[in-house]
Motif scaffolding. Structure first.
Motif, mmCIF file in Angstrom:
data_model
loop_
_atom_site.group_PDB
_atom_site.id
_atom_site.type_symbol
_atom_site.label_atom_id
_atom_site.label_comp_id
_atom_site.label_asym_id
_atom_site.label_seq_id
_atom_site.Cartn_x
_atom_site.Cartn_y
_atom_site.Cartn_z
ATOM 1 N N SER A 97 12.047 6.552 9.484
ATOM 2 C CA SER A 97 13.037 5.762 10.220
ATOM 3 C C SER A 97 14.002 6.675 10.960
ATOM 4 C CB SER A 97 13.819 4.883 9.241
ATOM 5 O OG SER A 97 14.946 4.306 9.869
ATOM 6 N N ARG A 98 14.496 6.192 12.077
ATOM 7 C CA ARG A 98 15.510 6.943 12.822
ATOM 8 C C ARG A 98 16.920 6.571 12.374
ATOM 9 N NH1 ARG A 98 15.540 5.349 17.784
ATOM 10 N NH2 ARG A 98 13.812 3.891 17.906
ATOM 11 N N TYR A 99 17.000 5.673 11.368
ATOM 12 C CA TYR A 99 18.301 5.281 10.821
ATOM 13 C C TYR A 99 18.637 6.168 9.623
ATOM 14 C CZ TYR A 99 17.823 1.136 13.736
ATOM 15 O OH TYR A 99 17.684 0.292 14.807
ATOM 16 N N PRO A 100 19.917 6.267 9.268
ATOM 17 C CA PRO A 100 20.321 7.143 8.156
ATOM 18 C C PRO A 100 19.699 6.760 6.817
ATOM 19 C CG PRO A 100 22.217 6.529 9.494
ATOM 20 C CD PRO A 100 21.081 5.684 9.961
ATOM 21 N N VAL A 101 19.455 5.456 6.588
ATOM 22 C CA VAL A 101 18.870 5.008 5.320
ATOM 23 C C VAL A 101 17.361 5.180 5.391
ATOM 24 C CG1 VAL A 101 18.633 3.099 3.707
ATOM 25 C CG2 VAL A 101 20.734 3.345 5.041
ATOM 26 N N ARG A 102 16.779 5.968 4.488
ATOM 27 C CA ARG A 102 15.361 6.290 4.526
ATOM 28 C C ARG A 102 14.607 5.629 3.372
ATOM 29 N NH1 ARG A 102 14.352 10.800 7.808
ATOM 30 N NH2 ARG A 102 15.888 10.734 9.485
ATOM 31 N N MET A 103 13.268 5.492 3.545
ATOM 32 C CA MET A 103 12.391 4.973 2.495
ATOM 33 C C MET A 103 11.973 6.125 1.581
ATOM 34 S SD MET A 103 11.948 1.722 3.391
ATOM 35 C CE MET A 103 10.463 1.275 2.507
ATOM 36 N N TYR A 104 11.758 5.802 0.295
ATOM 37 C CA TYR A 104 11.382 6.839 -0.664
ATOM 38 C C TYR A 104 9.867 7.007 -0.785
ATOM 39 C CZ TYR A 104 16.246 6.955 -2.108
ATOM 40 O OH TYR A 104 17.615 7.096 -2.122
ATOM 41 N N SER A 105 9.100 6.303 0.008
ATOM 42 C CA SER A 105 7.640 6.412 -0.045
ATOM 43 C C SER A 105 7.189 7.812 0.370
ATOM 44 C CB SER A 105 7.004 5.373 0.879
ATOM 45 O OG SER A 105 7.508 5.514 2.195
ATOM 46 N N ARG A 106 6.013 8.225 -0.136
ATOM 47 C CA ARG A 106 5.472 9.542 0.189
ATOM 48 C C ARG A 106 3.993 9.422 0.522
ATOM 49 N NH1 ARG A 106 7.792 10.890 -4.704
ATOM 50 N NH2 ARG A 106 5.726 11.378 -5.543
ATOM 51 N N ILE A 107 3.534 10.266 1.458
ATOM 52 C CA ILE A 107 2.112 10.323 1.782
ATOM 53 C C ILE A 107 1.336 10.768 0.542
ATOM 54 C CG2 ILE A 107 0.368 11.526 3.161
ATOM 55 C CD1 ILE A 107 2.426 11.702 5.404
ATOM 56 N N GLY A 108 0.242 10.069 0.243
ATOM 57 C CA GLY A 108 -0.570 10.385 -0.924
ATOM 58 C C GLY A 108 -0.162 9.635 -2.171
ATOM 59 N N LYS A 109 0.953 8.908 -2.102
ATOM 60 C CA LYS A 109 1.445 8.181 -3.271
ATOM 61 C C LYS A 109 0.891 6.758 -3.265
ATOM 62 C CE LYS A 109 5.737 6.630 -5.471
ATOM 63 N NZ LYS A 109 7.217 6.584 -5.361
ATOM 64 N N PRO A 110 0.389 6.262 -4.423
ATOM 65 C CA PRO A 110 -0.089 4.877 -4.488
ATOM 66 C C PRO A 110 1.054 3.895 -4.265
ATOM 67 C CG PRO A 110 -0.868 6.156 -6.367
ATOM 68 C CD PRO A 110 0.166 6.995 -5.682
ATOM 69 N N VAL A 111 0.749 2.765 -3.639
ATOM 70 C CA VAL A 111 1.754 1.738 -3.419
ATOM 71 C C VAL A 111 1.757 0.776 -4.601
ATOM 72 C CG1 VAL A 111 1.253 1.922 -0.956
ATOM 73 C CG2 VAL A 111 0.266 0.041 -2.275
ATOM 74 N N ALA A 112 2.793 -0.060 -4.668
ATOM 75 C CA ALA A 112 2.856 -1.112 -5.688
ATOM 76 C C ALA A 112 1.858 -2.196 -5.283
ATOM 77 C CB ALA A 112 4.271 -1.671 -5.772
ATOM 78 N N ILE A 113 0.681 -2.140 -5.846
ATOM 79 C CA ILE A 113 -0.482 -2.860 -5.318
ATOM 80 C C ILE A 113 -0.333 -4.373 -5.336
ATOM 81 C CG2 ILE A 113 -1.793 -2.986 -7.482
ATOM 82 C CD1 ILE A 113 -4.253 -2.087 -5.809
ATOM 83 N N THR A 114 0.439 -4.928 -6.253
ATOM 84 C CA THR A 114 0.543 -6.395 -6.346
ATOM 85 C C THR A 114 1.594 -7.000 -5.427
ATOM 86 O OG1 THR A 114 2.104 -6.236 -8.190
ATOM 87 C CG2 THR A 114 -0.249 -6.371 -8.736
ATOM 88 N N VAL A 115 2.376 -6.155 -4.756
ATOM 89 C CA VAL A 115 3.437 -6.682 -3.888
ATOM 90 C C VAL A 115 3.437 -6.095 -2.480
ATOM 91 C CG1 VAL A 115 5.006 -7.319 -5.758
ATOM 92 C CG2 VAL A 115 5.075 -5.001 -4.827
ATOM 93 N N ALA A 116 2.910 -4.897 -2.305
ATOM 94 C CA ALA A 116 2.975 -4.227 -1.008
ATOM 95 C C ALA A 116 2.167 -4.973 0.044
ATOM 96 C CB ALA A 116 2.465 -2.795 -1.131
ATOM 97 N N ALA A 117 2.731 -5.098 1.234
ATOM 98 C CA ALA A 117 2.059 -5.819 2.314
ATOM 99 C C ALA A 117 0.750 -5.151 2.711
ATOM 100 C CB ALA A 117 2.992 -5.919 3.518
ATOM 101 N N VAL A 118 0.736 -3.815 2.783
ATOM 102 C CA VAL A 118 -0.504 -3.114 3.153
ATOM 103 C C VAL A 118 -1.586 -3.337 2.106
ATOM 104 C CG1 VAL A 118 0.550 -1.360 4.643
ATOM 105 C CG2 VAL A 118 0.430 -0.976 2.154
ATOM 106 N N ALA A 119 -1.196 -3.388 0.837
ATOM 107 C CA ALA A 119 -2.171 -3.617 -0.235
ATOM 108 C C ALA A 119 -2.782 -5.004 -0.120
ATOM 109 C CB ALA A 119 -1.514 -3.433 -1.595
ATOM 110 N N LYS A 120 -1.949 -5.989 0.180
ATOM 111 C CA LYS A 120 -2.453 -7.354 0.314
ATOM 112 C C LYS A 120 -3.517 -7.440 1.403
ATOM 113 C CE LYS A 120 2.017 -9.324 -1.056
ATOM 114 N NZ LYS A 120 3.211 -10.056 -0.572
#
Length: 254
Positions: free
Chosen positions: A113-136
């Motif tokens: 993001s170009r905003y000061p508040v950033r996401m804590y996600s990391r490349i190579g890290k599994p997503v929360a599979i039961t809730v993440a939009a990409v997982a769905k």
């Protein structure tokens, strides 16, 4: 030379319809049989066509091998990255690309993001599979028996009050996502973070990756983020077109 190449390549779509004899090939190309035979012999020498015992020609095994090799060597991350960057430049929010591998959904690319508040996600890290939009999106594309079996095996941690509570609810959500062709996570993993996602498809229409835009409530509301869905879907379609070979890479600006 260019006319010869064009004629030779025109034979391949014809044979994709089924075996054809020399006369049929010559008629389709609008050339004499001797010219058609010369082209067919050249293609045969390279394994791109095969002459059957009934003297008809069909597509050769080498053509299928080349297609398979090309598909295996496609790097979805390399193709998608410029599109993700352009999307980030347009909306300013965090953009992710994810794939499904060995029972996990993993982020394989991220534009911050170009905003000061950033996401804590990391490349190579599994997503929360039961809730993440990409997982769905990735799981919704699985055959129904596989979707249901996977749903029964998963745990359903209640990250927030909006988290998917159990397997039946997850199956229903996947069916909805499969039907509408996009997905959201509106506070299902983190109460203050929302996400919209769209699928990246191959030439056969199968979902090979999913891309998303995510942002915290302090930057943009869920409703405002949802207005970006058409842009997200156009970006995913552009990646799909380039990945499948339907279209060259191009700017998808609204």
């Amino acid at each position: 030379m260019s006319q010869t190449v064009d004629r030779a390549l025109s034979i391949l779509p014809l044979l994709a319809e089924g075996p054809a004899d020399l006369g049929q090939v010559a008629d389709r190309l609008g050339v004499h049989k001797s010219t058609a035979l010369r082209l067919l012999r050249t293609l045969h020498e390279h394994g791109l066509v095969y002459r059957q015992s009934d003297q008809r020609y069909r597509l050769g095994a080498r053509l299928f091998a080349l297609a398979q090799e090309a598909m295996e060597n496609l790097d979805i991350r390399e193709i998608a990255h410029p599109h993700l960057v352009r999307l980030n430049e347009q909306c300013g929010h965090t953009v992710h690309l994810a794939v499904y591998e060995e029972g996990e959904v993993l982020y394989i690319d991220k534009v911050e993001s170009r905003y000061p508040v950033r996401m804590y996600s990391r490349i190579g890290k599994p997503v929360a599979i039961t809730v993440a939009a990409v997982a769905k999106l990735l799981l919704a594309d699985l055959p129904e028996p596989e979707r249901r079996a996977l749903a029964e095996r998963l745990d359903y941690p209640l990250y927030t009050a909006r988290s998917t509570p159990d397997a039946p609810a997850f199956v229903r959500e996947l069916e909805k996502v499969r039907e509408q062709g996009w997905a959201t996570d509106l506070g299902g993993h983190e109460e203050s973070v929302n996400c919209v996602a769209a699928p990246v498809r191959d030439a056969h229409g199968r979902v090979v990756a999913a891309m998303s835009v995510s942002a915290p409530n302090v930057v943009v509301t869920a409703g405002q983020l949802l207005t970006l869905l058409p842009l997200v879907r156009r970006t995913a379609d552009a990646i799909s077109g380039e990945y499948s070979g339907r279209t060259p890479g191009k700017d998808i600006s609204a």
